[in-house]
Design an enzyme around this catalytic site. Structure first.
Site, PDB file in Angstrom:
ATOM      1  N   GLY A  57       0.382   5.686   0.602  1.00 36.85           N
ATOM      2  CA  GLY A  57      -0.460   6.846   0.905  1.00 36.85           C
ATOM      3  C   GLY A  57       0.278   8.141   0.675  1.00 36.85           C
ATOM      4  N   ASP A  99     -10.362  10.706   7.647  1.00 37.53           N
ATOM      5  CA  ASP A  99     -10.007  10.234   6.303  1.00 37.53           C
ATOM      6  C   ASP A  99     -10.629   8.873   6.027  1.00 37.53           C
ATOM      7  OD1 ASP A  99      -8.831  10.444   3.820  1.00 37.53           O
ATOM      8  OD2 ASP A  99      -6.893   9.660   4.452  1.00 37.53           O
ATOM      9  N   GLY A 101       0.822  -1.207   0.000  1.00 31.26           N
ATOM     10  CA  GLY A 101       0.000   0.000   0.000  1.00 31.26           C
ATOM     11  C   GLY A 101       0.853   1.252   0.000  1.00 31.26           C
ATOM     12  N   VAL A 145       3.432   1.132   2.880  1.00 37.29           N
ATOM     13  CA  VAL A 145       3.074   0.041   3.784  1.00 37.29           C
ATOM     14  C   VAL A 145       3.624  -1.267   3.216  1.00 37.29           C
ATOM     15  CG1 VAL A 145       1.210  -1.164   4.962  1.00 37.29           C
ATOM     16  CG2 VAL A 145       0.977   1.276   4.430  1.00 37.29           C
ATOM     17  N   LYS A 158       4.011   0.378   8.380  1.00 37.73           N
ATOM     18  CA  LYS A 158       3.748   1.656   7.715  1.00 37.73           C
ATOM     19  C   LYS A 158       4.943   2.571   7.947  1.00 37.73           C
ATOM     20  CE  LYS A 158       0.401   5.477   7.664  1.00 37.73           C
ATOM     21  NZ  LYS A 158      -0.879   5.965   8.226  1.00 37.73           N
TER      22      LYS A 158
END
Length: 925
Positions: free
Chosen positions: A640, A763, A638, A645, A661
């Site tokens: 962001g 979020d 992942g 991540v 993360k």
């Protein structure tokens, strides 16, 4: 003094009786008026003996009890006025015997039991007034028999159901007033032809739907049209040119956007003939388009004009300056651009002006100084630049000024502090103002709220602020102030909130802060204060104050985790070191042995999963490097705005997979995101929240800062993956989707209502909803979280507030993050889960949004917008109907949560209950 008494009716009135005890006979009485006195007790049943009585006025007294049934004996009664008392019970059935009754007024009492259908039998009735009673029930269809009825007032009566069609056949009806109820249904398209004599049409604050019929144009005598706070929709096509006597047009909070068009305001042209128009309220109507120049042709009698919270764009016509009768003008929360026209200075009767939350640019026109009667001025949340005009000193009546969230520069003008009327609020936050706070601020001795946050103000905080003794909130956050907190602040004992964070202030925390009884919020964070933190007053409540980021503070509450303060005073004699060794060494050895035995015992007892690795497990950069194979790209799961991540395996985690993360610290806001997430996770633990194992704040092998968070790995990925990734061949069925939504809502309910400190996630979106092996949803990523009432409630115009498409509209205008914002994001999330359409889908253009897409499908076309993979054909027609009922109920929740107005969004605890009800229905199919 009466000497002639041929019928001897006064013989019993003599000196043997007090006149209040006289039982004389007034059987020939035609009218009895006791209006507007202070009579109390019950209404005497003896009044029923007055068989010849035509008019009885007992209104505006203090009568209690019930309406006497004996009044039916007044068989000739034409007017019965009992309003403004304390009468209770229901309307007695015996009233149906008053066959000659023309007017019945029972308003402002405590009557219950509904409007009785038998009133429809009193066909002589011309006026019925029952407003302000908790009657309940519906409007009886039998009232359609009252062919002579001209006035019908039933405001705030707790009425339900639809308006009977028979009411619209009462062609003599002049005033029809039923606001503040719970009425549903729509208006007949021919209402204007059926009720041509209407003067008042008051329908506000109900639940009516459908269009506002164009035939209202035929009500040529209409003076008041009041429909705000309903669910009317469709393009507004009333031809107002025929309504020459109209004085009030109040249509706010409708949905009058015509599909696929952007000229919703064309009807303004038809208002030029309405020369008696006093008020025009079209706020929150979802109008899209430009404001026509013909706005300047409206009546010079127009006192109030509101177009707030629509989607109007383009320049504000200079013709607005022709509306010289205006005392109230609100054009906020639109998309107007260009400069504010100087002609606005011609509106010299204005007392309220709001142009906030638009895209106005350029300087504030000097002409605003011509508005000498102005009380409140809102120009916040635009792109205005330049200096604050000196002409504002001419607004001698100004008591509130908001210029926040602009690009204004220069010094704060001293002349504003010469306005003695400025006593409500003064807000210059989020600009580019420089210099110091003028000493003249001491003149504002009655000012309640002062906000100068997030500017470039510098120097010492002027001690003259201490003379503003009426201040209840003071915000100087995010400037470059230095020095100490002025001792003169001790005079501000009425402050409820003080925020001086993010400056360069120093010195000790003044003692007077702990003595203020009214202080509920104090933020001293990110300064250079030193010394001991008090533990009394506001400092006794960890959620009420913040001292974070002051590295030289000590003491205070244990939860602050500050170092202990060094003891002051006489230096104690040092104890011989060798004696300490002799005493401590054996004790330490015994303790180490005990620890070893306990650890061994724990390993042998095979603890449960929940008692395994705790969130405070310590890990190093090297351990995380190994766990992720050197942050190998193949382990990247992942990405962001501030982080990457990785999937990994920690040796200390029983070889179970974790998600690491890693913060990209070069990204702006990454440090704050890390701190926010750590603080949020420290305060929460819930089944539907992602479990955090630990955090790491260290340096890498090159000496660079390294920060990471380690979570429990979620093997089923994110909801975003299930909805939009081609790698997921199987899809979520309907029950799985509703279960996931219920899990997310439950997590939000916990964060908003069940934590010691309310936490706003900030979020919420599909990629932040992760699924475990059992498809249970877990909410993650608290990088934008806010703990309300703490130092983490830090918002600025440059700060990120959520993700485009999921963030509520108010965040775009600079509003603080709230739990209502999370509810909006949840609503969009729900609609995306059910439709498999992202809010940023290319189809959502020209005013169409995911919210409107779903709203327009309700209730009959919901099946057309649902993701096909969520719909499973049912074996029976009955089951299919139940599934469709569940779909409609779910979409209604999403639509209710994602409305623009925060107060109107569904409460998250109600969402949880509704989704659980839908889950139960689906499980029984």
């Amino acid at each position: 003094m009466i000497t002639h008494d041929p019928y001897q009716v006064l013989t019993s009135w003599n000196h043997s009786f007090h006149f209040c005890d006289w039982s004389g006979n007034l059987s020939f009485l035609r009218m009895l008026s006791l209006y507007n006195n202070s009579f109390q007790g019950t209404i005497p049943h003896e009044l029923g003996r007055l068989s010849r009585l035509h008019r009885l006025y007992l209104d505006e007294n203090k009568f209690s009890g019930v309406i006497p049934t004996n009044l039916s004996g007044c068989s000739n009664l034409e007017v019965l006025s009992l309003g403004g008392n304390k009468l209770a019970g229901s309307i007695p059935h015996e009233m149906s015997l008053l066959s000659k009754l023309v007017g019945l007024a029972i308003h402002e009492n405590k009557l219950t039991g509904g409007i009785p259908p038998f009133l429809g039998n009193i066909t002589s009735m011309e006026g019925f007034s029952a407003g302000g009673n908790p009657l309940g029930g519906n409007i009886p269809d039998t009232l359609g028999h009252l062919k002579s009825l001209t006035e019908f007032y039933c405001y705030d009566c707790n009425l339900y159901g639809s308006i009977p069609n028979s009411i619209f056949n009462l062609s003599l009806l002049v005033n029809f007033s039923i606001p503040d109820n719970h009425l549903t249904g729509s208006l007949p398209l021919e209402i204007g032809n059926q009720l041509p004599n209407l003067v008042w049409l008051q329908l506000r604050n109900n639940e009516l739907t459908g269009v506002l019929p164009p035939s209202i144009s035929n009500c040529s005598k209409l003076r008041i049209l009041e429909t705000f706070d309903n669910n009317f929709s469709g393009k507004l096509t009333i031809d107002f040119s025929k309504l020459r006597d109209i004085t009030y047009i109040l249509l706010a909070k409708g949905n009058f956007h015509g599909r696929g068009e952007a000229d919703d305001m064309r009807f303004i042209d038809s208002l030029k003939n309405c020369t008696k128009l006093v008020a025009l309220d079209l706020g929150e109507c979802n109008f899209i388009g430009v404001l026509p120049i013909s706005i300047g042709n409206l009546s010079d009698q127009l006192s109030k004009l509101s177009l707030r919270d629509n989607q109007l764009f383009g320049n504000l016509p200079s013709s607005i300056g022709s509306l010289v009768g205006l005392t109230f003008l609100d054009l906020g929360l639109n998309q107007f651009k260009g400069k504010i026209p100087t002609t606005i200075g011609k509106l010299q009767k204005l007392q309220f002006l709001s142009l906030d939350s638009n895209q106005f640019l350029g300087p504030i026109p000097d002409a605003i100084g011509n508005l000498s009667l102005l009380n409140k001025l809102f120009l916040d949340s635009n792109k205005l630049e330049g200096k604050i005009p000196p002409s504002l000193r001419n607004c001698k009546e100004l008591n509130g000024l908001n210029l926040a969230y602009n690009r204004l520069s220069g010094n704060i003008p001293k002349h504003l502090f010469q306005l003695p009327s400025l006593n409500y609020f003064l807000n210059f936050s989020q600009n580019r103002l420089s210099g110091s706070i003028p000493s003249d601020i001491k003149n504002l001795k009655t000012l309640s709220n002062l906000d100068l946050s997030y500017n470039n103000l510098l120097g010492n905080i002027t001690s003259n602020l201490g003379e503003c003794i009426s201040l209840t909130t003071l915000n100087l956050r995010g400037n470059r102030f230095q020095g100490v907190i002025p001792s003169s602040f001790s005079s501000l004992g009425g402050l409820g909130a003080l925020d001086i964070s993010e400056n360069n202030l120093s010195g000790r925390i003044p003692q007077f802060l702990e003595r203020w009884k009214s202080l509920e919020y104090l933020n001293l964070s990110l300064n250079d204060f030193e010394g001991e933190v008090p533990v009394v007053g506001v400092f006794a409540n960890a959620s009420a104050f913040s001292v974070w980021g002051n590295n030289r503070l000590c003491g205070g509450l244990v939860t602050l985790e500050l170092p202990k303060c060094k003891e002051m005073g006489i230096k104690k004699k040092r104890f011989p070191f060798f004696i300490l060794v002799i005493v401590i060494a054996p004790t330490l050895l015994i303790l180490l042995c005990c620890v070893y035995l306990l650890c061994k015992k724990k390993r042998n007892s095979q603890p449960s999963q929940s008692s395994g690795i705790e969130r405070f497990l310590k890990v190093s950069y090297n351990q995380l490097l190994k766990a992720t194979d050197g942050f190998f790209a193949a382990n990247l799961i992942g990405e962001g705005g501030h982080s990457f991540v990785y999937k990994g395996i920690l040796d200390s985690n029983d070889d179970k997979s974790v998600a690491v993360k890693v913060l990209h610290l070069q990204s702006r806001g990454a440090h704050k995101s890390f701190i926010a997430e750590c603080e949020a996770w420290r305060n929460i633990r819930h089944r539907n929240l992602l479990k955090i194992i630990t955090s790491c704040s260290s340096t890498d092998f090159h000496g660079n800062d390294f920060k990471a968070l380690v979570y429990e790995f979620m093997p089923k990925g994110s909801v975003h993956d299930w909805l939009h990734s081609s790698a997921y061949t199987s899809k979520l069925n309907l029950l799985q989707r509703i279960n996931i939504l219920r899990d997310v809502a439950t997590a939000l309910d916990y964060l908003h209502n069940r934590c010691q400190t309310t936490i706003v996630h900030g979020d919420l979106k599909p990629s932040n909803i992760l699924l475990d092996d059992d498809m249970v949803a877990h909410v993650g990523d608290f990088g934008l979280a806010r703990l309300l009432g703490t130092e983490l409630n830090q918002n600025s115009s440059s700060g990120v507030k959520g993700t485009i498409g999921y963030a509520p509209p108010e965040y775009g205008f600079g509003s603080e993050m709230t739990s209502c914002g999370d509810v909006y994001s949840f609503g969009i999330l729900l609609l995306e889960v059910m439709t498999r359409k992202k809010p940023t889908n290319n189809m959502f253009i020209e005013g169409l949004s995911l919210h409107k897409f779903a709203y327009m499908a309700l209730p009959d076309h919901v099946i057309d917008v649902i993701d096909n993979d969520a719909i499973v054909l049912q074996s029976t027609e009955a089951n299919a109907r139940k599934v469709e009922e569940c779909l409609v109920a779910t979409i209604k929740i999403g639509v209710s949560c994602s409305v623009d107005s925060p107060p109107q969004r569904m409460k998250i605890e109600i969402v949880v209950n509704e989704l659980q009800r839908i889950v139960d229905m689906l499980q029984n199919i």
